[in-house]
Design a protein around this motif. Sequence first.
Motif, PDB file in Angstrom:
ATOM      1  N   GLN A  39       0.871  -1.181   0.000  1.00 55.96           N
ATOM      2  CA  GLN A  39       0.000   0.000   0.000  1.00 55.96           C
ATOM      3  C   GLN A  39       0.902   1.224   0.000  1.00 55.96           C
ATOM      4  N   ILE A  40       0.819   1.998  -1.064  1.00 55.05           N
ATOM      5  CA  ILE A  40       1.716   3.145  -1.241  1.00 55.05           C
ATOM      6  C   ILE A  40       0.907   4.426  -1.078  1.00 55.05           C
ATOM      7  N   HIS A  41       1.247   5.186  -0.050  1.00 54.05           N
ATOM      8  CA  HIS A  41       0.478   6.378   0.323  1.00 54.05           C
ATOM      9  C   HIS A  41       1.220   7.637  -0.092  1.00 54.05           C
ATOM     10  N   ASN A  42       0.490   8.632  -0.570  1.00 52.51           N
ATOM     11  CA  ASN A  42       1.082   9.923  -0.934  1.00 52.51           C
ATOM     12  C   ASN A  42       0.966  10.878   0.249  1.00 52.51           C
ATOM     13  N   ASN A  43       2.091  11.066   0.954  1.00 58.52           N
ATOM     14  CA  ASN A  43       2.144  11.955   2.123  1.00 58.52           C
ATOM     15  C   ASN A  43       2.507  13.385   1.764  1.00 58.52           C
ATOM     16  N   GLY A  44       2.720  13.649   0.483  1.00 59.84           N
ATOM     17  CA  GLY A  44       3.268  14.951   0.078  1.00 59.84           C
ATOM     18  C   GLY A  44       2.245  16.060  -0.004  1.00 59.84           C
ATOM     19  N   GLN A  45       2.571  17.077  -0.804  1.00 59.78           N
ATOM     20  CA  GLN A  45       1.712  18.252  -0.940  1.00 59.78           C
ATOM     21  C   GLN A  45       1.157  18.422  -2.342  1.00 59.78           C
ATOM     22  N   SER A  46       1.526  17.508  -3.249  1.00 64.28           N
ATOM     23  CA  SER A  46       0.939  17.522  -4.593  1.00 64.28           C
ATOM     24  C   SER A  46       0.787  16.089  -5.083  1.00 64.28           C
ATOM     25  N   CYS A  75      -4.113   9.903  -0.489  1.00 63.25           N
ATOM     26  CA  CYS A  75      -4.667   8.641  -0.988  1.00 63.25           C
ATOM     27  C   CYS A  75      -3.569   7.587  -1.124  1.00 63.25           C
ATOM     28  N   SER A  76      -4.005   6.322  -1.242  1.00 65.40           N
ATOM     29  CA  SER A  76      -3.074   5.195  -1.384  1.00 65.40           C
ATOM     30  C   SER A  76      -3.404   4.394  -2.628  1.00 65.40           C
ATOM     31  N   ASP A  77      -2.357   3.869  -3.252  1.00 68.66           N
ATOM     32  CA  ASP A  77      -2.498   2.915  -4.353  1.00 68.66           C
ATOM     33  C   ASP A  77      -2.113   1.551  -3.792  1.00 68.66           C
ATOM     34  N   THR A  78      -3.072   0.620  -3.724  1.00 68.71           N
ATOM     35  CA  THR A  78      -2.839  -0.678  -3.091  1.00 68.71           C
ATOM     36  C   THR A  78      -2.715  -1.772  -4.146  1.00 68.71           C
ATOM     37  N   TYR A  79      -1.644  -2.560  -4.048  1.00 66.54           N
ATOM     38  CA  TYR A  79      -1.431  -3.724  -4.909  1.00 66.54           C
ATOM     39  C   TYR A  79      -1.574  -4.970  -4.044  1.00 66.54           C
ATOM     40  N   ARG A  80      -2.651  -5.705  -4.271  1.00 67.57           N
ATOM     41  CA  ARG A  80      -2.922  -6.883  -3.456  1.00 67.57           C
ATOM     42  C   ARG A  80      -1.939  -8.008  -3.766  1.00 67.57           C
TER      43      ARG A  80
END
Length: 740
Positions: free
Chosen positions: A571-578, A654-659
């Motif tokens: 699960q890759i989450h975007n913690n940034g500002q853009s 948001c997160s991009d999840t790869y099962r």
Amino acid sequence: MAALCYLVTLLSLLAGGRASGPPTGGLQVQLRLAGEKRKHYEGRVEVYYGGEWGTVCDDDFSIYAAHVVCRELGYLEAVAWHPSSKYGRGEGKIWLDNVHCTGREESLAQCPTNGFGVSDCRHTEDVGVVCSQKRIPGFKFVSALTNQVESVNLQVEDVRIRAIYSQRKRVPVTEGFLEVKDGGKWRQICDEEWTQMNARVVCGMYGFPGEKGYNSRPYKLLTRRRKISYFGYSVNCTGNEADLSGCRMGRALEMKANPPCMKGMPVVVSCVPGRAFAPSHSAGYSKAYRPEQPLVRLRGGGNIGEGRVEVLKNGEWGTVCDDNWDLQSATVVCRELGYGSAKEALSGGRLGQGMGPVHMNEVQCSGFEKSLTECRFNHEALGCSHEEDAAVKCNVPAMGFQNRLRLSGGRNPYEGRVEVLVDRNGSTVWGTVCSESWGVMEAMVVCRQLGMGFASHAFQETWYWQGDASADDVVMSGVRCSGTEMSLPQCLHHGKHISCPKGGGRFAAGVSCTETAPDLVLNAQLVEQTTYLEDRPMYALQCAHEENCLSSTANARDSSSYRRLLRFSSQIHNNGQSDFRPKSGHHSWIWHECHRHYHSMEVFTHYDLMSLNGTKVAEGHKASFCLEDTECDEGIEKRYACANFGAQGITVGCSDTYRHDIDCQWIDITDVKPGDYIFQVVINPNYEVAESDYTNNVMKCKCRYDGSRIWTYNCHIGGSLSSDTIDTFPGLMTNQLSYR
């Protein structure tokens, strides 16, 4: 009757008189900015009248009145005003209420009001203003006070350190006469009442963490030879001010005396630079300084000396909650890291949200601590989330970086062909940079050097940007940056021996910069919880084989053989500002028939199994099936989806999840022998897309494989896998505040 009185005062204002409730005649008042958690150009408006300081009520106050206040204090204009005692409640009288200004008045005393001391307000209604940082050219401070000038902040147009002799060629300037610009002229300050605290403030505002002694002899000689023009007042600082303008005025000089500074000489300031800013001649310094691992660091900032504050406790980095976060605490951080005082103390996760624990809350610093870890704080962070992460922007020394690099030909100041200023045959010339091996890391350094934040793109062709024709020649080649450098010359490059087979011209390097950037972080806990082994037949791995997701020995196997796969979810989450967007546009995405979707990035993640000495024993490449918003934090709407050739990316929050059960979400360990290994996942491994922080793109786990089962443990982001991590943290075991 009230309406009639107001009409009379308004008419008198239009006639050029000094209008207020009761007429003030030739009354002069003195203003100052005061209050809590503020910069020197903002604060609660206070007025000196009748022998005491008082406040101004926010009833009927306007931006026009704020303009009058700021100009009276020597600032060019007002940026904003704040009601309801934003800068804390004042004390004493509320001198002015229902202030009506047109914005053209020279003094707040000229604006119509109820009259001095006539108010029905409380101090919860004290008004504050935010002034422009720009000072009025030629502004001269004139005191309206006879014996209370020490209660007024220093009001001058500008401040500088003027170096002498050979010091002028050194970068940065760390020593020289202190001069203030008053009435359009540069003047010196008498050192009769000058203190170390004053010098500390001056050094801090110029980006230096401390002050030191100096050899006074050459300065005394110069003073005897020259006519000195002194500023009319001494200065009184506590040492905690972020700028000299935050200090109080001191005693007035006897300007008629000859000389006015009879027992002293002009103030000289000598500052100690941080180790990263060691003085050198003209062009700055030759290599980047790599500090030892500190207890405090900055992350997520686009420019030098700014970022989210993170502290190290028991081997784990965590953030600081913004409760009570102020300039005083921020300055401790800045000085600890080798910068000057803090320009801003930012709250609310303004420079991105961190990860892991919140180590410190309700920080209270005196301002003189050597480290943030020595400040009083509450070790309980109940109620604090990463939405409240504290950050800082520090004063940094003037290194002249921006003067030796420029962007040319772009549609706006944030993009263009990169042109650098170099020394050639005794003179300086502008030229281009060879684009061979030019990438995002190099572009990040360019944007940082120009103070433009992060890179958004790195360009290897710039024919569409018509740069300066006189700067077409390539003057720098072979540039390779690690991303931590402060200027392009600090990166590895060919030096004077230029080698650029493609030549310059259309192949000159270019960049585009942006103030914000994404920041991808992998959920390490989910990886650890979902890891398992699967034996899968080759006939069920056709698509994966086409995408090179299996080890090379799979090429020689028949379709009935099996592959052993180490599977897991990510699960890759975007913690940034853009938002995180793929480097390539729709037109260059590749259609994969097997999976019936487009791949927007050639390689999005690397999955590797390594021996304990770091040797790779197995790998799995994951092409980006697509980049989309699988899950989002509460209140955030999904923007990206792969279906129907949709836009791809990962929205902030948001997160991009790869099962674990999709193709290529594995490492092929068929040929791996039993033993202890390191499992590593790297996001955005080729730095194809710029991020605010690459140090959190790597996740490592320890794992043990016995030939039929696998155990994965101690998964974490970045840092060292060693158990011998730092387990001491001065300040966290003592000086703790009880939870309130």
